[in-house]
Design an enzyme around this catalytic site. Structure first.
Site, PDB file in Angstrom:
ATOM      1  N   LEU A  10       0.834  -1.206   0.000  1.00  0.00           N
ATOM      2  CA  LEU A  10       0.000   0.000   0.000  1.00  0.00           C
ATOM      3  C   LEU A  10       0.872   1.262   0.000  1.00  0.00           C
ATOM      4  CD1 LEU A  10      -2.848   1.354   0.385  1.00  0.00           C
ATOM      5  CD2 LEU A  10      -2.474   1.140   2.849  1.00  0.00           C
ATOM      6  N   SER A  11       1.828   1.334   0.951  1.00  0.00           N
ATOM      7  CA  SER A  11       2.582   2.578   1.163  1.00  0.00           C
ATOM      8  C   SER A  11       3.485   2.922  -0.024  1.00  0.00           C
ATOM      9  CB  SER A  11       3.473   2.454   2.403  1.00  0.00           C
ATOM     10  OG  SER A  11       2.693   2.156   3.537  1.00  0.00           O
ATOM     11  N   GLU A  12       3.710   4.225  -0.158  1.00  0.00           N
ATOM     12  CA  GLU A  12       4.655   4.730  -1.157  1.00  0.00           C
ATOM     13  C   GLU A  12       5.495   5.817  -0.493  1.00  0.00           C
ATOM     14  OE1 GLU A  12       2.382   5.985  -4.568  1.00  0.00           O
ATOM     15  OE2 GLU A  12       1.493   3.980  -4.829  1.00  0.00           O
ATOM     16  N   GLY A  64       2.114   7.707   3.190  1.00  0.00           N
ATOM     17  CA  GLY A  64       2.295   6.879   4.385  1.00  0.00           C
ATOM     18  C   GLY A  64       1.019   6.915   5.217  1.00  0.00           C
ATOM     19  N   GLU A  81      -7.986  -4.650  11.368  1.00  0.00           N
ATOM     20  CA  GLU A  81      -7.769  -5.953  12.002  1.00  0.00           C
ATOM     21  C   GLU A  81      -6.282  -6.194  12.228  1.00  0.00           C
ATOM     22  OE1 GLU A  81      -9.985  -9.050  10.093  1.00  0.00           O
ATOM     23  OE2 GLU A  81     -11.847  -7.929  10.348  1.00  0.00           O
ATOM     24  N   GLY A 121      21.660  -3.685  33.413  1.00  0.00           N
ATOM     25  CA  GLY A 121      22.866  -2.863  33.559  1.00  0.00           C
ATOM     26  C   GLY A 121      23.653  -2.860  32.252  1.00  0.00           C
ATOM     27  N   GLY A 122      24.965  -2.872  32.345  1.00  0.00           N
ATOM     28  CA  GLY A 122      25.826  -2.825  31.153  1.00  0.00           C
ATOM     29  C   GLY A 122      25.545  -3.975  30.196  1.00  0.00           C
ATOM     30  N   GLU A 158       1.420   0.060  10.264  1.00  0.00           N
ATOM     31  CA  GLU A 158      -0.032  -0.172  10.344  1.00  0.00           C
ATOM     32  C   GLU A 158      -0.735   0.972  11.087  1.00  0.00           C
ATOM     33  OE1 GLU A 158      -1.662  -3.994  10.495  1.00  0.00           O
ATOM     34  OE2 GLU A 158       0.142  -4.982   9.758  1.00  0.00           O
ATOM     35  N   THR A 169       0.614   5.025  12.508  1.00  0.00           N
ATOM     36  CA  THR A 169       1.492   5.505  13.581  1.00  0.00           C
ATOM     37  C   THR A 169       0.684   5.679  14.875  1.00  0.00           C
ATOM     38  OG1 THR A 169       1.048   7.822  13.103  1.00  0.00           O
ATOM     39  CG2 THR A 169       2.890   6.814  11.898  1.00  0.00           C
TER      40      THR A 169
HETATM   41  C1  FAD Z   1       9.553  -1.756   9.033  1.00  0.00           C
HETATM   42  C2  FAD Z   1       8.369  -1.238   8.278  1.00  0.00           C
HETATM   43  C3  FAD Z   1       7.524  -2.135   7.661  1.00  0.00           C
HETATM   44  C4  FAD Z   1       6.432  -1.675   6.940  1.00  0.00           C
HETATM   45  N1  FAD Z   1       5.654  -2.576   6.262  1.00  0.00           N
HETATM   46  C5  FAD Z   1       4.704  -2.114   5.395  1.00  0.00           C
HETATM   47  C6  FAD Z   1       4.012  -3.023   4.540  1.00  0.00           C
HETATM   48  O1  FAD Z   1       4.202  -4.235   4.592  1.00  0.00           O
HETATM   49  N2  FAD Z   1       3.125  -2.520   3.646  1.00  0.00           N
HETATM   50  C7  FAD Z   1       2.863  -1.187   3.551  1.00  0.00           C
HETATM   51  O2  FAD Z   1       2.051  -0.803   2.708  1.00  0.00           O
HETATM   52  N3  FAD Z   1       3.505  -0.291   4.354  1.00  0.00           N
HETATM   53  C8  FAD Z   1       4.422  -0.728   5.269  1.00  0.00           C
HETATM   54  N4  FAD Z   1       5.098   0.160   6.085  1.00  0.00           N
HETATM   55  C9  FAD Z   1       4.808   1.592   5.982  1.00  0.00           C
HETATM   56  C10 FAD Z   1       4.145   2.148   7.231  1.00  0.00           C
HETATM   57  O3  FAD Z   1       2.814   1.730   7.292  1.00  0.00           O
HETATM   58  C11 FAD Z   1       4.313   3.673   7.197  1.00  0.00           C
HETATM   59  O4  FAD Z   1       5.677   3.954   7.461  1.00  0.00           O
HETATM   60  C12 FAD Z   1       3.430   4.365   8.219  1.00  0.00           C
HETATM   61  O5  FAD Z   1       2.088   4.284   7.817  1.00  0.00           O
HETATM   62  C13 FAD Z   1       3.798   5.836   8.391  1.00  0.00           C
HETATM   63  O6  FAD Z   1       3.932   6.466   7.169  1.00  0.00           O
HETATM   64  P1  FAD Z   1       5.227   7.361   6.873  1.00  0.00           P
HETATM   65  O7  FAD Z   1       6.406   6.539   7.185  1.00  0.00           O
HETATM   66  O8  FAD Z   1       5.114   7.924   5.502  1.00  0.00           O
HETATM   67  O9  FAD Z   1       5.167   8.523   7.932  1.00  0.00           O
HETATM   68  P2  FAD Z   1       4.333   9.894   7.791  1.00  0.00           P
HETATM   69  O10 FAD Z   1       2.920   9.600   7.429  1.00  0.00           O
HETATM   70  O11 FAD Z   1       5.082  10.845   6.928  1.00  0.00           O
HETATM   71  O12 FAD Z   1       4.350  10.405   9.282  1.00  0.00           O
HETATM   72  C14 FAD Z   1       5.407  11.211   9.815  1.00  0.00           C
HETATM   73  C15 FAD Z   1       4.937  11.741  11.186  1.00  0.00           C
HETATM   74  O13 FAD Z   1       3.812  12.600  10.993  1.00  0.00           O
HETATM   75  C16 FAD Z   1       2.731  12.160  11.809  1.00  0.00           C
HETATM   76  N5  FAD Z   1       1.461  12.429  11.114  1.00  0.00           N
HETATM   77  C17 FAD Z   1       1.154  12.219   9.804  1.00  0.00           C
HETATM   78  N6  FAD Z   1      -0.116  12.534   9.573  1.00  0.00           N
HETATM   79  C18 FAD Z   1      -0.654  12.956  10.758  1.00  0.00           C
HETATM   80  C19 FAD Z   1      -1.923  13.404  11.188  1.00  0.00           C
HETATM   81  N7  FAD Z   1      -2.959  13.500  10.362  1.00  0.00           N
HETATM   82  N8  FAD Z   1      -2.090  13.742  12.489  1.00  0.00           N
HETATM   83  C20 FAD Z   1      -1.078  13.654  13.368  1.00  0.00           C
HETATM   84  N9  FAD Z   1       0.164  13.210  13.024  1.00  0.00           N
HETATM   85  C21 FAD Z   1       0.366  12.868  11.737  1.00  0.00           C
HETATM   86  C22 FAD Z   1       2.962  10.684  11.984  1.00  0.00           C
HETATM   87  O14 FAD Z   1       2.303  10.186  13.141  1.00  0.00           O
HETATM   88  C23 FAD Z   1       4.473  10.634  12.115  1.00  0.00           C
HETATM   89  O15 FAD Z   1       4.841  10.922  13.442  1.00  0.00           O
HETATM   90  C24 FAD Z   1       6.165  -0.278   6.861  1.00  0.00           C
HETATM   91  C25 FAD Z   1       7.009   0.620   7.510  1.00  0.00           C
HETATM   92  C26 FAD Z   1       8.110   0.152   8.211  1.00  0.00           C
HETATM   93  C27 FAD Z   1       9.022   1.160   8.878  1.00  0.00           C
END
Ligand code: FAD
Length: 385
Positions: free
Chosen positions: A131-133, A137, A247, A345-346, A369, A371
């Site tokens: 999903l993510s790009e 995010g 879920e 500890g250490g 899934e 933040t």
């Molecule tokens: C190890 C790992 C595995 C992953 N696996 C998958 C996967 O299998 N499939 C997939 O599709 N994605 C995956 N992801 C992506 C993950 O779901 C995203 O990183 C996550 O949704 C956050 O998006 P972002 O990194 O672009 O952060 P951003 O959306 O840019 O967020 C940056 C900061 O801004 C805050 N923020 C953003 N919008 C708001 C808002 N409206 N209100 C308050 N705060 C906000 C966030 O909480 C965060 O603190 C993975 C990420 C990691 C690190």
């Protein structure tokens, strides 16, 4: 933790207790010896993956007639918890498979799609959720991947980021927009096999934690799939993604509870062993109270996850409880792992002991899934509506 925790005794049914014990033994005997090197090498050991399939842990909810274990969502959460107690990286492999990929197929796939993919997902094929790009995010529906109709096919192009299981996967559920003018209502979910022409794996992330779980960029260049690869209806992919992640969040909660329990177990054992001032450090009340507080928080976190599972399996509304559980368990995991490092500890700072890895692994609970802030958004929205 060699004993069954009290909450498990009061809440679990007999078959769930059996599953919990079996997975606990499996994780201790077959996964634990691999954890240190897998983390250092940032690679999921082939034998771990093979063993997950052999144990039936990759198709927990897939019905028996389709090759799976035919259990409930709660069982999948118990599996994830027990794996995470030993290795949260191995746990997320099973988590994505069960709570996202299998779940989407079972709930939204048609009979032909289920027949084609479920037996393979239960037996030997890993799934990944794309999903993510880079610029999509938290605002996932701002995704730029496009799917263009071409005769009876669709051609998908785009770059996905952060794809868990990306290296091992044989099947990707890819979200792409078929009608950008319709905004998020153009987002559509496609089943894309690993051998589809035009699909390549890009950069592999070098991560802080859950290092043995692969996280990669997925590059799609005019990847041709038939119309029959669409899951559910065209333009309804956003709903599929939201519902799956609602879920999935409970699964991540289970991962965080397992992680916290693993850190607590390690801290309890170490406190009994470690001697300072001529006695075991577990005799100091400061240490005892720290352990007691950790245990209380882990117990509360576990019950939130179990409750969300029961609501989900009972067909009751659970989105609020899932968001609360994900937020709270991530807090508890981070705090428990941090306090476990303190109590070591250490030695807690050294890779010779497990707690520094739990501490690194815990951080992901507040990121993927949804933040921690996005969970608070959900909770607040539900409160105020
Ligand atoms: C190890 C790992 C595995 C992953 N696996 C998958 C996967 O299998 N499939 C997939 O599709 N994605 C995956 N992801 C992506 C993950 O779901 C995203 O990183 C996550 O949704 C956050 O998006 P972002 O990194 O672009 O952060 P951003 O959306 O840019 O967020 C940056 C900061 O801004 C805050 N923020 C953003 N919008 C708001 C808002 N409206 N209100 C308050 N705060 C906000 C966030 O909480 C965060 O603190 C993975 C990420 C990691 C690190």
């Amino acid at each position: 933790m060699s004993e069954t925790s009290p909450s498990a005794l009061t809440v679990l049914q007999e078959h769930e207790l059996v599953l919990q014990q079996e997975v606990r033994r499996f994780a201790d005997e077959q996964i634990r010896p691999l954890v240190h090197d897998a983390d250092q090498q940032a690679k999921l050991p082939e034998e771990a993956l093979k063993a997950l399939f052999e144990m039936g842990l990759m198709g927990v909810e897939i019905p028996e007639e389709l090759g799976g274990a035919g259990m409930e969502f709660f069982s999948a959460a118990l599996v994830i918890e027990e794996l995470a107690r030993v290795d949260p990286a191995v746990a997320v492999v099973a988590d994505v498979q069960n709570t996202l990929i299998n779940n989407i197929l079972l709930l939204k796939g048609n009979d032909a799609q289920k027949k084609e993919w479920c037996p393979r997902l239960a037996e030997n094929t890993v799934g990944a959720f794309a999903l993510s790009e880079a610029d999509a995010g938290s605002d996932a529906f701002a995704l730029k991947a496009r799917a263009v109709a071409d005769g009876d096919d669709y051609k998908i192009s785009g770059n996905k980021m952060w794809i868990t299981n990306g290296i091992e996967a044989g099947l990707y559920i890819v979200f792409a927009n078929i009608d950008p003018d319709a905004g998020y209502k153009g987002i559509t979910a496609f089943l894309v096999p690993r051998d589809a022409a035009g699909l390549t794996i890009g950069k592999k992330e070098d991560k802080l934690g859950i290092r043995a779980s692969s996280t990669v960029e997925l590059i799609l260049e005019d990847v041709r799939v038939p119309r029959s690869a669409i899951i559910g209806e065209p333009g309804k992919g956003y709903k599929i993604a939201i519902e799956a992640l609602n879920e999935g969040r409970i699964g991540i909660g289970a991962q965080m509870v397992g992680l916290a329990q693993g850190a607590l177990d390690a801290a309890v054992s170490y406190a009994k062993e470690r001697k300072q001032f001529g006695r075991s450090i577990s005799e100091f009340q400061g240490v005892q109270f720290a352990l007691a507080e950790m245990a209380i928080e882990v117990e509360a976190a576990r019950l939130m996850v179990y409750n969300a599972c029961r609501l989900r399996d009972g067909g009751k509304p659970f989105v609020q409880q899932a968001a609360m559980a994900k937020w709270f368990t991530a807090e508890v995991a981070e705090r428990t792992a941090s306090r476990a490092v303190d109590l070591f500890g250490g030695y807690g700072f050294s890779k010779d002991y497990p707690v520094e890895k739990f501490y690194r692994d815990a951080k992901i609970g507040k990121i993927y899934e949804g933040t921690a802030f996005m969970q608070l958004n959900t909770v607040a929205k539900n409160l105020l509506k």
